[in-house]
Motif scaffolding. Structure first.
Motif, PDB file in Angstrom:
ATOM      1  N   ASN A  21      12.220   3.108  -0.724  1.00 35.76           N
ATOM      2  CA  ASN A  21      12.370   3.121   0.733  1.00 35.76           C
ATOM      3  C   ASN A  21      11.793   1.855   1.363  1.00 35.76           C
ATOM      4  O   ASN A  21      12.452   1.192   2.184  1.00 35.76           O
ATOM      5  CB  ASN A  21      11.681   4.353   1.322  1.00 35.76           C
ATOM      6  N   LYS A  70      13.830  -1.363   3.168  1.00 31.77           N
ATOM      7  CA  LYS A  70      13.523  -1.760   4.545  1.00 31.77           C
ATOM      8  C   LYS A  70      13.109  -3.228   4.602  1.00 31.77           C
ATOM      9  O   LYS A  70      13.455  -3.936   5.561  1.00 31.77           O
ATOM     10  CB  LYS A  70      12.424  -0.868   5.112  1.00 31.77           C
ATOM     11  N   GLU A 117       5.015   4.757   6.867  1.00 35.00           N
ATOM     12  CA  GLU A 117       5.620   4.240   5.644  1.00 35.00           C
ATOM     13  C   GLU A 117       4.642   3.366   4.875  1.00 35.00           C
ATOM     14  O   GLU A 117       4.584   3.420   3.643  1.00 35.00           O
ATOM     15  CB  GLU A 117       6.874   3.441   5.991  1.00 35.00           C
TER      16      GLU A 117
END
Length: 448
Positions: A261, A265, A276
């Motif tokens: 993830n 990004k 995150e």
């Protein structure tokens, strides 16, 4: 035992060796192991220290003892460890005469300590081996194996400074190595040294390269791929990191990683949120969470406050004067680079709110990245603005789409989806313009 040893000292040189060796087997074969250590100690001291026992006999006897200890005849691991340590300590003062036996004992003791996960102790034992002189010359390949093993053991305890010393010695010998296993271990040490030294771009590249090696176990290759992603995320933002991120993003194996993830990004230039970052931080090792110091000049520049009344309607400024950890810095630099893809310009105060920094600290970070060529832009200190510049390719494409030239369909290079979408819009507009332009000015369409 003393009487038996005194008797053997009086035996002739030809019979002494066999007699002492027989005594060793007798001591180690006893059902009662309580007196094994003192009896072996007395035997070794007699062989080493007494003039009545010659050097040739001494080497013969000690070589047999070392061989027996290495073959696992002594089943009790604690007893074997004690015997190896005691024998090593007894022979050490006469290391010049018994160098080969001392080296073999050190390798055995290092094996025992490594099994007990005493990494630094095992490394220190190997450091005491004589590699450059002795009764027989040690080949470069053997020296390389010892150096690589020392580096690997030191890195297990995160002693990267001392590990780098022995890594440099290994690097001088790696050209002579032909053993694939040793070469792979050296490359892994090379990646880990770069990782511990915060050379994250180099580490990511080397970890990724090793993750493709078929001779390495599949689980280990997955671990190296994960390490490559982690190092790429921690690397300084800029074109070099973008290339590493692109390579990892295109690797189909990374989609199964828990860090995919944050990788996606960063590759797509999305701004990272605190939740995150916290999730990613939990996967890091202690050295990757090291604190970083702020220089006195940067601290002074970052402490300045924005007193411009025009900024009254902008978000309230943070009190932080700089990143506190390696991860903190990597995330801030990434978010700064990502904001340059969104905004044409931004105030110091607005950028500070985005990065959770004071306006002065945000300006300092942007200035450094511009100086190092990792960010395209300029700083207007009068208006307290940072102006971002697009790449030359984007500028040229925008000019052509506006009617100053032709737009050609470019090869898909894995650019972020937003850029590819923009290119498709430009191409469509150019095609519509090409269709409409050939119509003559006097052309008319029939009514109805």
């Amino acid at each position: 035992m003393d009487a038996k040893l005194a008797e053997l000292r009086g035996v002739g040189q030809k019979e002494q060796g066999a007699a002492f060796i027989a005594l060793i087997h007798d001591i180690l074969g006893r059902p009662d192991q309580s007196a094994v250590v003192p009896d072996v100690h007395a035997l070794v001291a007699t062989v080493v220290d007494h003039d009545s026992v010659g050097l040739v006999v001494g080497r013969q006897v000690l070589s047999e003892l070392v061989k027996i200890l290495g073959e696992g005849t002594v089943k009790n691991p604690e007893l074997r460890k004690t015997l190896v340590e005691d024998t090593l300590a007894t022979i050490q003062p006469r290391i010049v005469s018994y160098e080969e036996q001392v080296n073999t004992l050190r390798f055995q003791l290092a094996d025992i300590l490594e099994q007990e996960e005493e990494w630094s102790e095992a490394a220190r034992v190997l450091m005491g081996t004589s590699l450059d002189s002795g009764q027989r010359a040690m080949a470069d390949g053997e020296k390389l194996r010892v150096y690589v093993r020392i580096v690997r053991l030191l890195l297990e305890d995160e002693d990267s400074i001392q590990a780098e010393t022995y890594y440099n010695r290994a690097a001088l010998l790696v050209h002579s190595a032909s053993d694939k296993e040793t070469l792979l271990q050296f490359k892994l040490c090379q990646a880990r040294i770069s990782d511990y030294g915060r050379k994250f771009l180099e580490a990511a590249s080397r970890y990724h390269e090793l993750s493709y090696v078929g001779e390495i176990d599949e689980e280990e290759r997955r671990h190296m791929l994960l390490a490559a992603v982690t190092c790429a995320v921690l690397a300084p933002a800029g074109p070099n990191r973008s290339r590493i991120l692109a390579s990892l993003y295109r690797d189909e194996r990374t989609i199964d990683l828990e860090t995919y993830n944050i990788l996606s990004k960063m590759f797509l230039d999305h701004i990272l949120r605190s939740a995150e970052v916290k999730s990613f931080e939990a996967t890091l090792k202690p050295h990757q969470l090291a604190k970083i110091a702020i220089s006195s000049n940067d601290r002074l520049a970052s402490s300045g406050q924005d007193d411009d009344p025009a900024s009254a309607n902008e978000p309230a400024a943070s009190t932080r004067t700089g990143p506190s950890t390696v991860l903190d810095r990597a995330v801030m630099e990434h978010n700064l680079l990502a904001s340059s893809k969104i905004y044409n310009n931004i105030t110091f105060r607005g950028l500070g709110a985005l990065l959770d920094l004071t306006p002065g600290a945000a300006e300092t970070m942007a200035r450094k990245m511009i100086e190092q060529g990792r960010l395209r832009g300029s700083i207007d200190q009068v208006d307290k603005l940072i102006w971002f510049e697009g790449s030359r390719e984007e500028d040229d494409a925008q000019g052509k789409a506006g009617g100053l030239g032709d737009v050609e369909e470019a090869e898909d290079t894995g650019a972020p989806f937003t850029k590819r979408w923009d290119n498709q819009i430009r191409l469509t507009a150019a095609n519509v313009r090409a269709i409409c332009l050939p119509l003559p000015t006097s052309a008319h369409f029939p009514s109805g």
